[in-house]
Design a protein around this motif. Structure first.
Motif, PDB file in Angstrom:
ATOM      1  N   VAL A 102       0.843  -1.204   0.000  1.00 57.44           N
ATOM      2  CA  VAL A 102       0.000   0.000   0.000  1.00 57.44           C
ATOM      3  C   VAL A 102       0.873   1.248   0.000  1.00 57.44           C
ATOM      4  N   LEU A 103       1.922   1.248   0.805  1.00 58.76           N
ATOM      5  CA  LEU A 103       2.847   2.392   0.816  1.00 58.76           C
ATOM      6  C   LEU A 103       3.496   2.581  -0.551  1.00 58.76           C
ATOM      7  N   ALA A 104       3.787   1.475  -1.236  1.00 58.26           N
ATOM      8  CA  ALA A 104       4.377   1.576  -2.578  1.00 58.26           C
ATOM      9  C   ALA A 104       3.364   2.126  -3.582  1.00 58.26           C
ATOM     10  N   PHE A 105       2.115   1.638  -3.517  1.00 52.79           N
ATOM     11  CA  PHE A 105       1.063   2.134  -4.416  1.00 52.79           C
ATOM     12  C   PHE A 105       0.880   3.645  -4.272  1.00 52.79           C
ATOM     13  N   LEU A 106       1.053   4.129  -3.045  1.00 43.94           N
ATOM     14  CA  LEU A 106       0.738   5.532  -2.740  1.00 43.94           C
ATOM     15  C   LEU A 106       1.980   6.310  -2.307  1.00 43.94           C
ATOM     16  N   PHE A 107       3.153   5.871  -2.751  1.00 39.53           N
ATOM     17  CA  PHE A 107       4.391   6.428  -2.201  1.00 39.53           C
ATOM     18  C   PHE A 107       4.504   7.928  -2.406  1.00 39.53           C
ATOM     19  N   PHE A 108       4.329   8.390  -3.640  1.00 35.54           N
ATOM     20  CA  PHE A 108       4.525   9.822  -3.879  1.00 35.54           C
ATOM     21  C   PHE A 108       3.502  10.691  -3.143  1.00 35.54           C
ATOM     22  N   PRO A 109       2.183  10.402  -3.213  1.00 34.04           N
ATOM     23  CA  PRO A 109       1.238  11.250  -2.479  1.00 34.04           C
ATOM     24  C   PRO A 109       1.545  11.321  -0.990  1.00 34.04           C
ATOM     25  N   LEU A 110       1.915  10.169  -0.382  1.00 37.58           N
ATOM     26  CA  LEU A 110       2.203  10.167   1.051  1.00 37.58           C
ATOM     27  C   LEU A 110       3.526  10.861   1.347  1.00 37.58           C
ATOM     28  N   LEU A 111       4.530  10.619   0.514  1.00 33.31           N
ATOM     29  CA  LEU A 111       5.833  11.282   0.699  1.00 33.31           C
ATOM     30  C   LEU A 111       5.684  12.796   0.642  1.00 33.31           C
ATOM     31  N   ASP A 112       5.005  13.288  -0.386  1.00 30.45           N
ATOM     32  CA  ASP A 112       4.884  14.734  -0.559  1.00 30.45           C
ATOM     33  C   ASP A 112       4.034  15.355   0.538  1.00 30.45           C
ATOM     34  N   THR A 113       2.980  14.649   0.966  1.00 29.50           N
ATOM     35  CA  THR A 113       2.117  15.178   2.026  1.00 29.50           C
ATOM     36  C   THR A 113       2.867  15.306   3.347  1.00 29.50           C
ATOM     37  N   LEU A 114       3.590  14.248   3.735  1.00 27.91           N
ATOM     38  CA  LEU A 114       4.345  14.291   4.988  1.00 27.91           C
ATOM     39  C   LEU A 114       5.479  15.315   4.904  1.00 27.91           C
ATOM     40  N   ARG A 115       6.092  15.423   3.732  1.00 24.22           N
ATOM     41  CA  ARG A 115       7.171  16.400   3.539  1.00 24.22           C
ATOM     42  C   ARG A 115       6.640  17.819   3.660  1.00 24.22           C
ATOM     43  N   ILE A 116       5.506  18.104   3.018  1.00 26.71           N
ATOM     44  CA  ILE A 116       4.949  19.455   3.033  1.00 26.71           C
ATOM     45  C   ILE A 116       4.430  19.813   4.419  1.00 26.71           C
ATOM     46  N   PHE A 117       3.911  18.808   5.137  1.00 30.64           N
ATOM     47  CA  PHE A 117       3.451  19.042   6.510  1.00 30.64           C
ATOM     48  C   PHE A 117       4.630  19.458   7.387  1.00 30.64           C
ATOM     49  N   PHE A 118       5.762  18.763   7.237  1.00 31.14           N
ATOM     50  CA  PHE A 118       6.952  19.083   8.037  1.00 31.14           C
ATOM     51  C   PHE A 118       7.464  20.481   7.715  1.00 31.14           C
ATOM     52  N   ILE A 119       7.526  20.816   6.420  1.00 30.57           N
ATOM     53  CA  ILE A 119       8.030  22.137   6.009  1.00 30.57           C
ATOM     54  C   ILE A 119       7.145  23.249   6.566  1.00 30.57           C
ATOM     55  N   ARG A 120       5.840  23.098   6.410  1.00 30.41           N
ATOM     56  CA  ARG A 120       4.929  24.159   6.847  1.00 30.41           C
ATOM     57  C   ARG A 120       4.880  24.277   8.360  1.00 30.41           C
ATOM     58  N   ARG A 121       4.873  23.130   9.041  1.00 23.54           N
ATOM     59  CA  ARG A 121       4.670  23.170  10.494  1.00 23.54           C
ATOM     60  C   ARG A 121       5.940  23.547  11.246  1.00 23.54           C
ATOM     61  N   PHE A 122       7.083  22.983  10.825  1.00 15.98           N
ATOM     62  CA  PHE A 122       8.296  23.132  11.630  1.00 15.98           C
ATOM     63  C   PHE A 122       9.323  24.096  11.042  1.00 15.98           C
ATOM     64  N   ILE A 123       9.265  24.354   9.742  1.00 16.86           N
ATOM     65  CA  ILE A 123      10.228  25.285   9.137  1.00 16.86           C
ATOM     66  C   ILE A 123       9.594  26.655   8.899  1.00 16.86           C
ATOM     67  N   LEU A 124       8.447  26.664   8.236  1.00 10.88           N
ATOM     68  CA  LEU A 124       7.775  27.933   7.955  1.00 10.88           C
ATOM     69  C   LEU A 124       6.894  28.414   9.112  1.00 10.88           C
ATOM     70  N   LYS A 125       6.619  27.508  10.067  1.00 11.87           N
ATOM     71  CA  LYS A 125       5.781  27.835  11.245  1.00 11.87           C
ATOM     72  C   LYS A 125       4.394  28.335  10.829  1.00 11.87           C
ATOM     73  N   THR A 126       3.840  27.710   9.783  1.00  7.20           N
ATOM     74  CA  THR A 126       2.501  28.095   9.330  1.00  7.20           C
ATOM     75  C   THR A 126       1.562  26.897   9.470  1.00  7.20           C
ATOM     76  N   SER A 127       0.314  27.098   9.111  1.00  8.84           N
ATOM     77  CA  SER A 127      -0.661  26.013   9.162  1.00  8.84           C
ATOM     78  C   SER A 127      -0.306  24.954   8.117  1.00  8.84           C
ATOM     79  N   PRO A 128      -0.475  23.662   8.441  1.00 11.72           N
ATOM     80  CA  PRO A 128      -0.229  22.596   7.458  1.00 11.72           C
ATOM     81  C   PRO A 128      -1.127  22.710   6.239  1.00 11.72           C
TER      82      PRO A 128
END
Length: 366
Positions: A265-291
């Motif tokens: 399942v992770l392989a089927f959905l690798f890119f959507p999950l990778l990009d979502t978790l990556r963007i959540f980290f950038i917005r929440r912990f680097i940019l300090k904005t809403s996810p």
């Protein structure tokens, strides 16, 4: 006579015909629906206007989700008599709820909190009435069965993650639709191996709705977007597939994919999950904005910045994801932790390779 025929009809005896029939019905309904939706959207000025983070120019109809919804509902209504009616009706109930939620968001704009609440209600509808949930971690990191309450919470998290992952990656032509098509084809195959014809036919209905949409999504003269309506419907159905596939695999030690379903399942959905978790980290912990704050920090934006077109970016991302699926499928009988490490390592390397190459080229010039 028809009643007797339906009672004696076994869908498992005609998997290919049912699959093709469902694709055909959905394809026809969507092919006739999309042009009408485009015309109505233009006449009523229901268009997506490019903003600061948009990768498009010009106003485009963004109600493609209506055509997807109609295609899927009509297909399941016409073929559902020979399938598992209970599960399909509950899925269609959740899809219908998200359809109206997404439609309102596409036309009037909903707050993230209201969308999140609506998603939870649709998710709970399925979990409560079907008790289809992820019951264990399949011994990933040595973790096995979960308590009931944790199983429900984790399953809800998986649903929310997948639904919003497809919503977030819908930023360039063809990306969300192509990744959804790839994932649905993958799930159709594993459900065929499990003889779960209800899910195979539902997958076929989604495929039939996506093919004409992708043609229009890449078009210049008749372009349309799926909008939040389409991305939420696709995300919800794919989340249903993911949870049901893992559930079926976990509950039987003799299941074909008992040792690999979570990683597949992770392989089927690798890119959507990778990009979502990556963007959540950038917005929440680097940019300090809403996810949920919109920006241009997605991986597909990085590809565009390097000079790739929408078509090239989508093709690269989908091809890499297909490589990951094939890789994990060949290693599906290995230890599950080894499969997971292989997927994460290979996925990170493959999606980072061109960026590293481009950085090295710049360093040489300096």
């Amino acid at each position: 006579m028809v009643k007797e025929l339906l009672e004696n009809f076994n869908p498992q005896d005609y998997p290919l015909w049912l699959f093709l029939l469902a694709i055909g019905i959905s394809f026809l309904v969507s092919s006739f629906s999309y042009p009408a939706i485009i015309n109505v959207a233009k006449s009523k000025n229901l268009l997506d206007t490019p903003g600061g983070r948009s990768s498009h120019s010009g106003s485009v109809p963004n109600l493609g989700g209506i055509g997807m919804f109609l295609s899927i509902v009509v297909t399941i209504t016409l073929t559902g008599a020979v399938l598992d009616t209970k599960i399909l009706l509950l899925i269609l109930g959740g899809v219908t709820f998200l359809f109206f939620l997404g439609l309102k968001d596409d036309i009037l704009i909903l707050s993230p909190r209201k969308k999140f609440t609506g998603q939870l209600l649709a998710i709970l509808l399925l979990i409560v009435f079907t008790d289809t949930r992820i019951v264990s971690f399949s011994d990933i990191f040595g973790i096995g069965l979960m308590p009931y309450w944790l199983s429900v919470i984790f399953t809800m998290f998986v649903y929310v993650l997948i639904i919003n992952a497809f919503n977030l990656i819908d930023g360039i032509d063809g990306l969300a639709g192509s990744l959804a098509l790839m994932a649905v084809l993958s799930f159709a195959y594993v459900f065929y191996r499990y003889k779960d014809m209800s899910m195979v036919v539902l997958a076929a209905a989604v495929i039939g709705a996506l093919l004409p949409f992708l043609y229009l999504n890449f078009s210049r003269s008749k372009k349309m977007f799926m909008g939040d309506t389409g991305s939420m419907i696709l995300g919800f159905i794919i989340a249903v597939f993911a949870v049901r596939f893992i559930n079926k695999s976990e509950l039987s030690t003799t299941a074909i994919y008992h040792n690999a379903s979570p990683v597949l399942v992770l392989a089927f959905l690798f890119f959507p999950l990778l990009d979502t978790l990556r963007i959540f980290f950038i917005r929440r912990f680097i940019l300090k904005t809403s996810p949920f704050a919109a920006d241009k920090n997605h991986l597909h934006h990085r590809f565009l910045d390097l000079g790739f077109s929408h078509w090239q970016t989508t093709s690269i991302i989908v091809c890499i994801n297909i490589i990951l699926i094939v890789l994990i499928y060949f290693f599906k009988d290995f230890n599950i932790n080894l499969q997971l490490a292989l997927l994460l390592g290979a996925g990170t390397i493959l999606y980072s390779l061109y960026f590293i190459y481009n950085w090295l080229k710049k360093m040489k010039k300096v």
